[in-house]
Motif scaffolding. Structure first.
Motif, short mmCIF file in Angstrom:
data_model
loop_
_atom_site.label_atom_id
_atom_site.label_comp_id
_atom_site.label_asym_id
_atom_site.label_seq_id
_atom_site.Cartn_x
_atom_site.Cartn_y
_atom_site.Cartn_z
N ASN A 166 0.83 -1.20 0.00
CA ASN A 166 0.00 0.00 0.00
C ASN A 166 0.87 1.25 0.00
O ASN A 166 1.68 1.43 -0.88
CB ASN A 166 -0.99 -0.04 1.17
CG ASN A 166 -1.93 -1.23 1.06
OD1 ASN A 166 -2.39 -1.56 -0.02
ND2 ASN A 166 -2.21 -1.88 2.17
N GLN A 167 0.76 2.09 1.04
CA GLN A 167 1.54 3.34 1.04
C GLN A 167 2.93 3.18 1.68
O GLN A 167 3.70 4.13 1.74
CB GLN A 167 0.76 4.44 1.76
CG GLN A 167 -0.33 5.07 0.92
CD GLN A 167 -1.47 4.11 0.61
OE1 GLN A 167 -1.95 3.39 1.49
NE2 GLN A 167 -1.92 4.10 -0.63
N SER A 220 3.75 5.46 -9.85
CA SER A 220 3.67 4.72 -8.60
C SER A 220 2.54 5.27 -7.73
O SER A 220 2.71 6.23 -6.99
CB SER A 220 5.01 4.81 -7.87
OG SER A 220 5.03 3.94 -6.76
N HIS A 221 1.36 4.66 -7.86
CA HIS A 221 0.21 5.08 -7.06
C HIS A 221 0.33 4.57 -5.63
O HIS A 221 -0.10 5.22 -4.68
CB HIS A 221 -1.08 4.58 -7.71
CG HIS A 221 -1.25 5.03 -9.13
ND1 HIS A 221 -1.48 6.33 -9.48
CD2 HIS A 221 -1.17 4.34 -10.30
CE1 HIS A 221 -1.57 6.44 -10.80
NE2 HIS A 221 -1.37 5.24 -11.32
N SER A 222 0.90 3.37 -5.48
CA SER A 222 1.19 2.79 -4.17
C SER A 222 2.20 1.68 -4.40
O SER A 222 2.58 1.39 -5.55
CB SER A 222 -0.07 2.23 -3.50
OG SER A 222 -0.50 1.04 -4.14
#
Length: 342
Positions: free
Chosen positions: A96-97, A246-248
């Motif tokens: 995720n993040q 890179s969204h996550s």
């Protein structure tokens, strides 16, 4: 069939299980990997005659490492067995993040201490058609940078096509020379350059204002960046840049561009959800591009093949691109549903 030669450091890879933090449990998964070794395996898996050149200690760990390469039909004849240790890298996989983290333990590795003259490039390049190197190897040590420069000079002298993945690694440039100082000389002997926007700017010192955090691909700026490089280095025939949105840690957009001095090509974009392992995706791209440029009919086909190969790599655990021509062509041709094949 002419040989495809790669040269660099292969390491022991120690990865946390699943997405655990370092030593959250007392386990690490042990495999092998490293930029140019990954490319050699990828080329072999794609049916090409690949050989890997490196310096690996003559001990049980080195034996296991070479055994892994041979399992994928990579020629290891020119690997020099000397030195006391194989480099190691530790990988904490993000989610995720939370980003993935890499910790290197490769100081004084066997290849870092090898000296110019230890490797017989004249012999290695007999019967070779292609040589691939990356910016990781000359970053390891002064000796490794000298070996790398010797290699590309001899490849050019022998008429071998040279590709270089710029692969900027900030944590490695510690021996007194900057990346741009070393790489700007090395790429004078290359025919094809591969990288991302950071690699190009930090390895070659070329500045173009590209906002990689915006989530939007600024295609015209990549064209400007590649035009600058082709103008500065007239020996370079083609340059390809991978574009990662890179969204996550688990969800990336993935595409690439290629500039051959006559046309600027933009690939299809893949939305990659639930990434299994992104380490080695750039190496799969390099292997796919080398395959495409030497086996396919056009730069467009080559670019799409390379992007599809590297997209698939995001679904494979480990460094090594365990891909096939059929799988890559199926994805490049639009078969990306993931349906079970019976």
């Amino acid at each position: 069939m002419k040989k495809y030669i790669t040269f660099g450091e292969i390491m022991l890879r120690l990865k946390t299980p699943n997405c655990e933090k370092f030593f959250q449990s007392p386990l690490l998964e042990a495999t092998f990997g490293g930029g140019e070794a990954n490319v050699a395996v990828g080329l072999s898996r794609l049916g090409l005659n690949s050989a890997y050149v490196s310096v690996i200690p003559n001990n049980a760990i080195g034996d296991a490492c070479i055994g892994e390469l041979r399992k994928h039909n990579v020629d290891t004849l020119h690997i020099l067995r000397k030195g006391n240790r194989l480099g190691i890298y530790f990988l904490e996989v993000g989610a995720n993040q939370r980003p993935s983290k890499v910790v290197y333990d490769r100081s004084y590795s066997a290849i870092a201490q090898a000296k110019p003259g230890d490797i017989n490039w004249d012999e290695i390049f007999n019967g070779a058609g292609w040589f691939h190197i990356s910016g990781i190897t000359p970053a390891i040590s002064l000796f490794a940078s000298e070996l790398s420069l010797d290699a590309v000079k001899k490849a050019r002298e022998k008429g071998v096509t040279v590709s270089c993945d710029l692969n900027y690694r900030e944590k490695l440039w510690k021996y007194g020379k900057s990346a741009s100082e070393v790489m700007s000389e090395l790429v004078k002997y290359a025919d094809i350059i591969i990288g991302n926007e950071e690699d190009c700017q930090k390895s070659l010192g070329i500045k173009v204002n590209i906002d990689v955090e915006s989530g939007e691909l600024q295609t015209e700026k990549y064209e400007k960046l590649t035009d600058k490089i082709l103008k500065l280095y007239p020996n370079i025939k083609k340059i390809a840049i991978t574009l990662r949105e890179s969204h996550s840690a688990n969800y990336n957009g993935w595409s690439a561009v290629l500039n051959n001095g006559k046309e600027f090509l933009v690939s299809r974009k893949y939305e990659i959800y639930n990434i299994v392992d992104r380490i080695g995706a750039g190496d799969a791209f390099s292997a796919g591009l080398i395959y495409g440029l030497s086996q396919l009919d056009s730069n467009r086909e080559s670019l799409e093949f390379a992007v599809a190969a590297s997209c698939l790599m995001h679904s494979i655990p480990g460094d090594l691109p365990l891909i096939s021509v059929e799988d890559v062509k199926n994805l490049a041709g639009g078969s990306g549903s993931g349906r079970v094949q019976r």
